[in-house]
Design an enzyme around this catalytic site. Structure first.
Site, PDB file in Angstrom:
ATOM      1  N   GLU A 235      -8.986  -0.150  -4.714  1.00 24.06           N
ATOM      2  CA  GLU A 235      -8.058   0.677  -3.926  1.00 24.06           C
ATOM      3  C   GLU A 235      -6.884   1.125  -4.791  1.00 24.06           C
ATOM      4  O   GLU A 235      -6.023   0.301  -5.138  1.00 24.06           O
ATOM      5  CB  GLU A 235      -7.491  -0.139  -2.751  1.00 24.06           C
ATOM      6  CG  GLU A 235      -8.544  -0.741  -1.826  1.00 24.06           C
ATOM      7  CD  GLU A 235      -7.950  -1.663  -0.768  1.00 24.06           C
ATOM      8  OE1 GLU A 235      -6.768  -2.073  -0.893  1.00 24.06           O
ATOM      9  OE2 GLU A 235      -8.672  -1.971   0.180  1.00 24.06           O
TER      10      GLU A 235
ATOM     11  N   ASP B 158       0.880  -1.171   0.000  1.00 19.73           N
ATOM     12  CA  ASP B 158       0.000   0.000   0.000  1.00 19.73           C
ATOM     13  C   ASP B 158       0.918   1.222   0.000  1.00 19.73           C
ATOM     14  O   ASP B 158       1.789   1.331   0.874  1.00 19.73           O
ATOM     15  CB  ASP B 158      -0.860   0.056   1.269  1.00 19.73           C
ATOM     16  CG  ASP B 158      -1.821  -1.113   1.403  1.00 19.73           C
ATOM     17  OD1 ASP B 158      -2.153  -1.741   0.379  1.00 19.73           O
ATOM     18  OD2 ASP B 158      -2.238  -1.389   2.544  1.00 19.73           O
TER      19      ASP B 158
ATOM     20  N   HIS C  21      -3.263   0.108  -3.399  1.00 21.09           N
ATOM     21  CA  HIS C  21      -2.863  -1.285  -3.151  1.00 21.09           C
ATOM     22  C   HIS C  21      -2.424  -1.960  -4.445  1.00 21.09           C
ATOM     23  O   HIS C  21      -3.171  -2.001  -5.416  1.00 21.09           O
ATOM     24  CB  HIS C  21      -4.031  -2.054  -2.526  1.00 21.09           C
ATOM     25  CG  HIS C  21      -3.771  -3.538  -2.367  1.00 21.09           C
ATOM     26  ND1 HIS C  21      -3.680  -4.147  -1.133  1.00 21.09           N
ATOM     27  CD2 HIS C  21      -3.576  -4.513  -3.280  1.00 21.09           C
ATOM     28  CE1 HIS C  21      -3.437  -5.445  -1.316  1.00 21.09           C
ATOM     29  NE2 HIS C  21      -3.378  -5.689  -2.611  1.00 21.09           N
TER      30      HIS C  21
HETATM   31 ZN   LIG Z   1      -3.345  -3.268   0.736  1.00 15.58          ZN
END
Ligand SMILES: [Zn+2]
Length: 243
Positions: A218, A160, A221
């Site tokens: 996301e 991330d 990510h």
């Molecule tokens: Zn993640």
């Protein structure tokens, strides 16, 4: 603070558990379904799911040791995360060696554009994923990995991250907050400022060139291509690299 940032701060504040525990602006929070300390004790008593191998040998590398200009903002080591309490004892970030080396190549390529990588999380012990899942209401389950399958973070093959400006060391503004459970976090989200979308897409392109694919919900990510070759791990940070 911009109007958009103010709105996000108010959203974050409204999601905290109590008025005395207001989230820092720029931090997304949920109200955990049960106390995190309780969930932690339960998760740490369990073992991760067992999958048939064979797997590649575990070779977790601390990212900072490969390139000291990679910056860290490990929110899970602080209260500034979606649960509002620390879950990591230390602010450190690790990946399996091929993923770590690919990440360093992306970081160095971005320097030519004036940016560096700011890491929020890498390898994550399985019990932490179990806590995230159990604390999150089902409406947020698209944003946390099912512990029955394990997270790619548990395999040391997911990261991330965001961009920071080399000029001033500041994190850039992206179309959503990190860990924000909303449609703004999708990598194809068309709202927000044009500049935020440009930087999100710049990050994605740099990562893709090195074998990482973005998560569909996301923008922060990324999974490394070889993630299936590594097992689900539950090693604490302070045991990494020891026998
Ligand atoms: Zn993640």
């Amino acid at each position: 603070m911009s109007e958009a940032a103010l709105v996000l701060a108010l959203v974050a504040a409204s999601l905290t558990q109590t008025a005395a525990d207001v989230a820092r602006p720029g931090v997304f929070r949920i109200t955990p379904l049960r106390p995190v300390a309780e969930l932690r004790a339960e998760a740490q008593a369990l073992a991760p799911p067992v999958e048939p191998g064979p797997f590649r040998p575990v070779d977790l590398v601390e990212l900072k040791t490969l390139d000291a200009s990679i910056r860290l903002d490990v929110r899970y080591a602080t209260s500034d995360n979606f649960l509002g309490v620390p879950v990591y004892p230390e602010a450190r970030a690790f990946l399996q060696r091929p993923a770590a080396e690919a990440l360093v190549r992306a970081h160095r390529a971005l320097a030519a554009r004036g940016f560096g990588l700011l890491i929020h999380d890498g390898y994550r012990p399985w019990w932490v994923s179990k806590v995230f899942w159990d604390a999150t209401p089902p409406s947020g389950h698209d944003f946390v990995a099912d512990p029955a399958k394990g997270s790619r973070h548990n395999r040391g093959c997911a990261v991330d991250l965001t961009l920071y400006r080399l000029a001033d060391g500041e994190a850039v503004e992206m179309p959503s907050l990190y860990d924000e459970m909303s449609e703004r976090s999708a990598p194809g989200y068309a709202g927000g400022s044009a500049e935020a979308r440009r930087l999100r897409d710049l990050l994605r392109a740099a990562m893709k060139r090195q074998g990482f694919s973005v998560n569909p919900t996301e923008w922060w990510h990324f999974d490394y291509a070889g993630w299936r070759e590594y097992p689900i791990l539950n090693i604490p940070f302070d045991r990494i690299g020891r026998r």
